[in-house]
Design a protein around this motif. Structure first.
Motif, short mmCIF file in Angstrom:
data_model
loop_
_atom_site.label_atom_id
_atom_site.label_comp_id
_atom_site.label_asym_id
_atom_site.label_seq_id
_atom_site.Cartn_x
_atom_site.Cartn_y
_atom_site.Cartn_z
N SER A 43 0.98 -1.08 0.09
CA SER A 43 -0.28 -0.01 0.09
C SER A 43 0.99 1.44 -0.06
O SER A 43 1.75 1.42 0.62
CB SER A 43 -0.74 0.04 1.18
OG SER A 43 -1.70 -1.13 1.27
N GLN A 44 0.33 2.29 -0.70
CA GLN A 44 1.02 3.39 -0.63
C GLN A 44 -0.05 4.32 0.08
O GLN A 44 -0.53 4.08 1.01
CB GLN A 44 1.53 4.15 -1.91
CG GLN A 44 2.86 3.34 -2.18
CD GLN A 44 3.76 3.91 -3.16
OE1 GLN A 44 3.78 5.17 -3.45
NE2 GLN A 44 4.59 3.12 -3.80
N ARG A 50 -2.80 5.16 -8.91
CA ARG A 50 -2.15 6.56 -9.18
C ARG A 50 -0.72 6.55 -8.44
O ARG A 50 0.16 7.16 -9.06
CB ARG A 50 -2.91 7.64 -8.71
CG ARG A 50 -2.61 9.10 -8.96
CD ARG A 50 -2.05 9.12 -10.60
NE ARG A 50 -1.88 10.61 -10.53
CZ ARG A 50 -1.13 11.00 -11.84
NH1 ARG A 50 -0.40 10.21 -12.58
NH2 ARG A 50 -1.05 12.31 -12.16
N CYS A 51 -0.63 5.86 -7.23
CA CYS A 51 0.76 6.00 -6.79
C CYS A 51 1.79 5.23 -7.30
O CYS A 51 2.72 5.37 -6.93
CB CYS A 51 0.53 5.64 -5.08
SG CYS A 51 -0.71 6.54 -4.12
N GLY A 52 1.31 4.20 -8.11
CA GLY A 52 2.04 3.53 -8.75
C GLY A 52 2.99 2.26 -8.07
O GLY A 52 4.17 2.06 -8.26
N ALA A 53 1.99 1.60 -7.43
CA ALA A 53 2.61 0.46 -6.50
C ALA A 53 2.59 -0.65 -7.37
O ALA A 53 2.46 -1.91 -6.63
CB ALA A 53 1.88 0.37 -5.21
N TYR A 54 2.76 -0.95 -8.51
CA TYR A 54 2.52 -1.89 -9.38
C TYR A 54 3.45 -3.32 -9.14
O TYR A 54 3.03 -4.26 -9.27
CB TYR A 54 2.53 -1.59 -10.95
CG TYR A 54 1.26 -0.64 -11.43
CD1 TYR A 54 0.25 -1.09 -11.11
CD2 TYR A 54 1.47 0.55 -11.91
CE1 TYR A 54 -1.03 -0.28 -11.37
CE2 TYR A 54 0.61 1.31 -12.48
CZ TYR A 54 -0.87 0.85 -12.20
OH TYR A 54 -1.83 1.50 -12.72
N THR A 55 4.85 -2.79 -8.95
CA THR A 55 5.79 -3.93 -8.83
C THR A 55 5.35 -4.80 -7.60
O THR A 55 5.32 -6.16 -7.63
CB THR A 55 7.19 -3.40 -8.68
OG1 THR A 55 7.41 -2.56 -9.63
CG2 THR A 55 8.09 -4.51 -8.32
N ARG A 56 4.85 -4.01 -6.50
CA ARG A 56 4.45 -4.82 -5.35
C ARG A 56 3.08 -5.29 -5.44
O ARG A 56 2.92 -6.42 -4.71
CB ARG A 56 4.81 -3.81 -4.08
CG ARG A 56 6.16 -3.45 -4.05
CD ARG A 56 6.23 -2.77 -2.58
NE ARG A 56 7.52 -2.11 -2.52
CZ ARG A 56 8.18 -1.60 -1.39
NH1 ARG A 56 7.24 -1.74 -0.43
NH2 ARG A 56 9.09 -0.89 -1.31
N ILE A 57 2.21 -4.83 -6.06
CA ILE A 57 1.02 -5.33 -6.17
C ILE A 57 1.29 -6.80 -6.87
O ILE A 57 0.72 -7.84 -6.41
CB ILE A 57 0.03 -4.69 -6.99
CG1 ILE A 57 -0.31 -3.47 -6.37
CG2 ILE A 57 -1.16 -5.58 -7.51
CD1 ILE A 57 -0.98 -2.34 -7.12
N LEU A 115 -6.18 0.60 -11.60
CA LEU A 115 -5.18 1.81 -11.78
C LEU A 115 -4.70 1.87 -10.12
O LEU A 115 -5.48 1.59 -9.22
CB LEU A 115 -5.89 3.14 -12.32
CG LEU A 115 -6.52 2.94 -13.67
CD1 LEU A 115 -6.89 4.16 -14.22
CD2 LEU A 115 -5.45 2.32 -14.67
#
Ligand code: FES
Ligand code: FES
Lengths: 150, 735
Positions: A95-96, A133-140, A131
């Motif tokens: 989480s961000q 917005r914080c861009g946590a995709y790698t960790r998702i 989506l």
């Protein structure tokens, strides 16, 4: 109009405009604010819930079209403690800001329910409308793999 | 944000001295609004300890995902010697919470870590002294012989110990030393470790409460429609709105506190948000323009192009640029351009205000409770001790939530309706009435001497000024109107953020000119994650590669040579080249691009490796990210921010653009303002330079270098020099 819904295992009847998106029923009538509003047009996935086992964007679904549906929200996902996806998101510090996170988790939980060992490509496909917005995709992504192994 | 006062420490100190000092006095709140709901002993503004030894720390800095809750509380806990993890709360409205680098309780300018580095450690150490003193008194021993660890004070000689919880009540009466001795970096136990986020569990269960999630008894929910730039409300159908079930009131509001920021709005209140939106649709408001009605992006672009021929106000002059250009062997010139951008945090703007005549409570996702108190005081006439702002979690901020316009709207509505009002902006209202990162154009000129050395550099920026614009922009310009910081800008005619990252460029050119041509438009503008750096890094770093080509030098070598006076920056560029294997053989069809930037005292370099299919479809294979942020307080957070900044950079490079048509922003939701998706997330690695310098901020520096590094890689791959973003407008897509 009287509408009967089962949310997180509890059945209740509410009197609402059947055109109201499920999202606002959950948030404002049932106090389940874990389901988030991000766009209102089915583009961001922040409002993702499970309906009859399928991931559904609740901003896009009128409550009148959800009659007798069996709905699970983030609050009901880990009925007995944390769902493995929730635990994996904690372990990976995913989480961000967190606004997209309930939707991400609901989408990921549905993916794992049908595909217990997803590849990166499977994840890309299943999560493409979620989506962040914080861009946590790698960790998702890493959290979904972690949950798959759990 | 904001960096209202960011950048060079000198500027900070000036501002804080003139602005911060005056504000401190006004901020004290009486116990009525003390954060601790219970009567648990409070040791100071930062901490209370329960008898069961549960330690609760308070954070000043807003948690919008960037992680100051962990970072700042780790600093405190390190010195307090309490057990980790701790409980936490968000504090507001006490002088202790003022950001020393901004003079307000505000989160922005990448200052949460550097701004509170000394504050938190010192307050933590003082708290430890209070607890130890209490124990020493209790046992009749010398405090010097006692030590604290893991929330327990021990006197080894007499084999006595007591928990912080047992000592808290007595400790609250102790006076701590003014200047406690702080640990040296070698003594750190917690700082430097990758801790679990304190807010993870509540965020994955849906329990975390954001502004939009708060409800109070008797409240109504409001939907809002803003007038286009400069327009007024012409008509609306109140009866039709009220015919919608659940609708209560139809109300015109503006914003009175900062007049040039007044935007006429129509709001409709109802029992629920959905009803309020239906009521607003039925009201069908129409608007009259006042001369800006035809404003569009072409007109703005044209004004910029013409502006590029003007000289502008000089922000920095070294040597003699004109003479150096006249005698140059070769002149390189290029024009770069960027569009308006919105922050579009995933939680749209919202605020709950409850005005009760003699008091006011506000619940909001805000980066700026400090500014909120001032706004609310001016609007209501209540003194600040009658106002309480509850800061919730923020569903993203990125500088947008430094503005308090949406707080003001909710307060105004609550005052007029005499009941609690929860205002929610739709996504469309949020994007189209955002305060944007301004559009900008830059004319870059370099002169190269006979030895192939770049000896002249001119960076001429054309665009709006956040601080100097007469139109709607940050109301911090009103708040800080009398500060030296803003006076200086008015005198020089150079907007601080217009030349930010350009004026203070790390590269050494003997003859240098940085100037700004002011072209303002009524599109509202504000600080967006790095502000001026977001465009200036792109302009500078794209152009540096053009110079490298003109002088026949490797772009990395040119950068390191031009940084010869800045060893800290040069080390970052060197490390990036080394870690990325710059100049080494790459897989077939792969190309690298590099960019460097120094902002917020944090030098940052990216090397991006791509391939391009069919000349159009970009695949990012790997990104090597290198930075020097001094002591790394929480390596996990640095990695998370580098992940975030990479996504922001790629999104900006590929997609982000707000265009203007008929005085309105066109892009209105995520279908036409696209964000990066998970499938497009590339592999990245993060390397930090190891040292024991005081930490510097990272929330903004992580963003800037991505776009130019990508564009430079694209040139290597395709021979196409891209001087404006987004890349979608050049026919590129991202795999
Ligand atoms: S709020 Fe439903 S998809 Fe965005
Ligand atoms: S964590 Fe902020 S939007 Fe995903």
């Amino acid at each position: 109009m009287n509408i009967t819904l089962t949310v997180n295992g509890k059945t209740s009847t509410i009197d609402v405009d059947p055109g109201t998106p499920l999202l606002w029923i959950l948030r404002e009538h049932m106090g389940l604010t874990g389901t988030k509003y991000g766009c209102g047009i089915g583009e961001c996935g922040a409002c993702t819930i499970h309906m009859n086992g399928e991931p559904v964007k609740s901003c896009d679904r009128a409550v009148g079209k959800s009659l007798n549906a069996d709905i699970v929200t983030i609050e009901g996902l880990g009925a007995n403690g944390l769902h493995p996806v929730q635990q994996a998101f904690i372990d990976d510090n995913t989480s961000q800001c967190g606004w997209c996170i309930p939707g991400q988790i609901m989408a990921a939980a549905s993916l794992l329910a049908t595909n217990p060992e997803p590849t990166d490509r499977d994840i890309d496909l299943a999560m493409k409308d979620q989506l962040c917005r914080c861009g946590a995709y790698t960790r998702i992504r890493s959290a979904i793999h972690r949950a798959a192994k759990a | 944000m904001s960096q209202a006062m960011e950048m060079k420490r000198r500027t900070f100190i000036q501002s804080v001295a003139t602005v911060g000092g005056a504000l401190v006095v006004g901020f004290h709140l009486p116990s009525r609004y003390a954060e601790a709901a219970s009567d648990l002993p409070e040791l100071n503004a930062w901490v209370h300890v329960a008898p069961d030894n549960t330690v609760t720390l308070r954070a000043s800095q807003s948690e919008m995902g960037q992680g100051p809750t962990n970072g700042n509380l780790m600093m405190f806990a390190e010195e307090m010697e309490c057990a980790w993890p701790v409980n936490f709360e968000f504090g507001s409205g006490r002088p202790e919470y003022i950001n020393p680098l901004a003079g307000l309780q505000i989160t922005g300018g990448s200052t949460a870590t550097p701004g509170f580095w000394d504050v938190m450690r010192k307050a933590g150490a003082q708290t430890r002294h209070m607890l130890i003193n209490a124990a020493a008194k209790k046992w009749g021993v010398s405090a010097d012989e006692c030590s604290a660890r893991n929330s327990v004070v021990t006197h080894a000689d007499s084999d006595q110990s007591a928990t912080f919880g047992e000592l808290a009540e007595a400790a609250a009466k102790e006076t701590p030393p003014e200047e406690p001795t702080l640990k040296t970096p070698e003594e750190f136990r917690l700082i430097g470790t990758a801790t679990q986020r304190l807010d993870s569990k509540m965020k994955v269960t849906g329990e975390a409460i954001y502004g939009m999630d708060v409800s109070v008894p008797g409240m109504v929910v409001a939907a809002i429609r803003h007038a286009p730039f400069g327009a007024k409300i012409a008509s609306y159908d109140e009866a039709a709105a009220k015919a919608v079930p659940g609708v209560h009131d139809v109300l015109e509001i503006g914003q009175a506190v900062y007049p040039e920021n007044n935007v006429p709005c129509l709001i409709v209140t109802a029992d629920t948000y959905w009803q309020a939106e239906q009521g607003l649709k039925a009201a069908n408001p129409t608007f009259d323009g006042n001369g800006w009605a035809g404003l569009n992006s072409d007109q703005i672009h044209q004004a910029f192009v013409e502006g590029a021929e003007e000289k502008g106000a000089l922000g920095r002059v070294d040597g003699d640029f004109d003479a150096a250009i006249a005698s140059a062997d070769k002149v390189v010139e290029a024009t770069y351009e960027v569009p308006y951008l919105s922050h579009s945090p995933l939680e749209p703007m919202n605020c709950l205000a409850d005005y009760r005549g003699d008091s006011l409570e506000i619940w909001a996702s805000t980066q700026d409770p400090g500014g909120g108190y001032i706004m609310a005081e001016k609007l209501t006439g209540l003194s600040q001790d009658k106002i309480k702002i509850h800061v919730t979690f923020l569903g993203g901020g990125f500088g947008r939530r430094v503005e308090v316009d949406y707080l003001e709207q909710a307060v105004e509505a609550s005052m007029k309706l005499k009941k609690p009002v929860k205002l929610i902006w739709s996504r469309e209202e949020d994007m189209q009435n955002n305060f944007h990162r301004p559009a900008y154009l830059a004319r870059m000129t370099a002169g190269i001497d006979a030895d192939g050395k770049p000896v002249a550099w001119r960076h001429r920026n054309v665009g709006p000024g956040i601080w100097l614009s007469p139109y709607r922009s940050s109301r911090l310009k009103d708040l800080f109107a009398d500060s030296d910081f803003l006076k200086g800008q008015r005198e020089s005619g150079v907007d601080f953020h217009a030349v930010q990252g350009g004026k203070d460029i790390g590269y050494d050119f003997a003859n240098l000119q940085v100037s700004w041509v002011q072209k303002d438009f009524p599109v509202p503008i504000v600080f967006l994650r790095g502000v001026g750096n977001t465009m200036n890094c792109f302009f500078i770093e794209g152009f540096i590669d053009e110079i490298a080509e003109a002088v026949g030098k490797d772009p990395y070598q040119l950068r390191r040579e031009l940084l010869h006076k800045e060893p800290r920056m040069q080390a970052v560029v060197d490390m990036a080249a080394e870690k990325a294997g710059w100049g080494k053989e790459l897989p077939k069809g792969h190309y690298q691009g590099m960019a460097f930037h120094n902002s917020f005292d944090t030098p940052f370099a990216d090397v991006i490796e791509i391939s391009v299919r069919g000349g159009r479809r970009i695949k990012v294979h790997k990104v090597v990210r290198v930075l020097d942020c001094g002591i790394v307080v929480n390596p996990d957070q640095v990695d998370a921010q580098c992940q975030s900044g990479l996504v922001w950079g790629l999104t900006m490079a590929m997609y982000s653009e707000h265009t203007v048509r008929n005085a309105k922003l066109v892009e209105s939701n995520f279908d036409n303002y696209r964000l990066l998706r998970i499938s497009q997330m590339p592999e990245y690695e993060v390397h930090t330079v190891k040292n024991t310098n005081s930490p510097t901020g990272i929330g903004e520096p992580v963003f800037h270098t991505v776009t130019p590094a990508l564009v430079n890689a694209l040139y290597a791959a395709t021979g196409k020099r891209i001087r404006s973003v987004p890349l979608k407008n050049h026919g590129f897509s991202l795999a």
